[in-house]
Design an enzyme around this catalytic site. Structure first.
Site, PDB file in Angstrom:
ATOM      1  CG  HIS A  43      -0.394   0.407   2.502  1.00 43.09           C
ATOM      2  ND1 HIS A  43      -1.151   0.811   3.577  1.00 43.09           N
ATOM      3  CD2 HIS A  43       0.891   0.467   2.917  1.00 43.09           C
ATOM      4  CE1 HIS A  43      -0.355   1.097   4.587  1.00 43.09           C
ATOM      5  NE2 HIS A  43       0.876   0.894   4.233  1.00 43.09           N
TER       6      HIS A  43
ATOM      7  CB  CYS B  25       2.796   4.432   5.412  1.00 46.77           C
ATOM      8  SG  CYS B  25       2.852   2.890   6.352  1.00 46.77           S
TER       9      CYS B  25
ATOM     10  CG  HIS C  68       5.400   0.377   2.305  1.00 47.17           C
ATOM     11  ND1 HIS C  68       4.807   1.562   1.967  1.00 47.17           N
ATOM     12  CD2 HIS C  68       4.826  -0.024   3.450  1.00 47.17           C
ATOM     13  CE1 HIS C  68       3.918   1.874   2.885  1.00 47.17           C
ATOM     14  NE2 HIS C  68       3.891   0.927   3.798  1.00 47.17           N
TER      15      HIS C  68
ATOM     16  CG  HIS D  59       2.339  -2.990   6.126  1.00 52.27           C
ATOM     17  ND1 HIS D  59       3.196  -2.645   7.145  1.00 52.27           N
ATOM     18  CD2 HIS D  59       2.032  -1.835   5.479  1.00 52.27           C
ATOM     19  CE1 HIS D  59       3.386  -1.325   7.121  1.00 52.27           C
ATOM     20  NE2 HIS D  59       2.699  -0.812   6.118  1.00 52.27           N
TER      21      HIS D  59
ATOM     22  CG  ASP E 206      -2.354 -13.359   0.352  1.00 53.82           C
ATOM     23  OD1 ASP E 206      -1.543 -12.685   1.021  1.00 53.82           O
ATOM     24  OD2 ASP E 206      -2.133 -14.536   0.004  1.00 53.82           O
ATOM     25  CG  HIS E 207       0.867 -12.525  -2.443  1.00 56.63           C
ATOM     26  ND1 HIS E 207       0.454 -13.244  -1.351  1.00 56.63           N
ATOM     27  CD2 HIS E 207       2.201 -12.692  -2.512  1.00 56.63           C
ATOM     28  CE1 HIS E 207       1.497 -13.828  -0.798  1.00 56.63           C
ATOM     29  NE2 HIS E 207       2.563 -13.505  -1.470  1.00 56.63           N
TER      30      HIS E 207
ATOM     31  CD  GLU F  85      -0.141  -0.481   8.637  1.00 56.07           C
ATOM     32  OE1 GLU F  85      -0.964  -0.239   7.742  1.00 56.07           O
ATOM     33  OE2 GLU F  85       0.416   0.399   9.308  1.00 56.07           O
TER      34      GLU F  85
HETATM   35 NI    NI Z   1       2.563   1.085   5.424  1.00 54.37          NI
END
Ligand code: NI
Length: 137
Positions: free
Chosen positions: A17, A36, A42, A44, A82-83, A127
């Protein structure tokens, strides 16, 4: 006597995200969102805990069948996120910052219609190991 019991299902997904506000400069975004806001996104490793509260059924002894719950979470959440890149790959975050708070609300809204009305639902989303949110609060 009616005993309320909480049932938990833990799941996991990896997603990328970026948090940013298009009206702000890169500097302002960096100041508010820190790492972020990284322009190239990037990832998580999200841990998701779905909590369902209710009275066990007198015959099955279940508040909710965890097999059904697991299937719902897979279909509504894991297969969607997911992914994936939450900003780019999902419609849900096209105009909504994919913060942990907003992801938890979105997950709640995806699952709520699939869970019997008399059962309470709560979403906990990690997170990072140290940063997590609950919805509803
Ligand atoms: Ni982040």
């Amino acid at each position: 006597m009616e005993h309320q019991v909480a049932v938990y299902r833990k799941e996991h997904f990896n997603a990328a995200h970026k948090l940013y506000c298009a009206d702000w400069t890169d500097e302002e975004n960096k100041r508010v969102f820190g790492a972020c806001s990284n322009a190239n996104y990037h990832g998580h490793n999200y841990d998701l805990i779905v909590k369902v509260v209710g009275v066990p059924d007198p015959i099955t002894g279940f508040v909710i069948n965890t097999k059904d719950l697991s299937k719902m979470v897979e279909e509504e959440v894991i297969s969607r996120f997911d992914h994936k890149n939450l900003n780019l790959d999902t419609e849900l975050f096209k105009n909504l910052n994919p913060s942990a708070e907003n992801i938890a609300i979105v997950i709640y809204n995806l699952l709520r219609p699939r869970i019997a009305e008399q059962l309470a639902l709560k979403i906990r989303l990690y997170e990072t190991e140290r940063n997590f949110v609950d919805y509803p609060a």
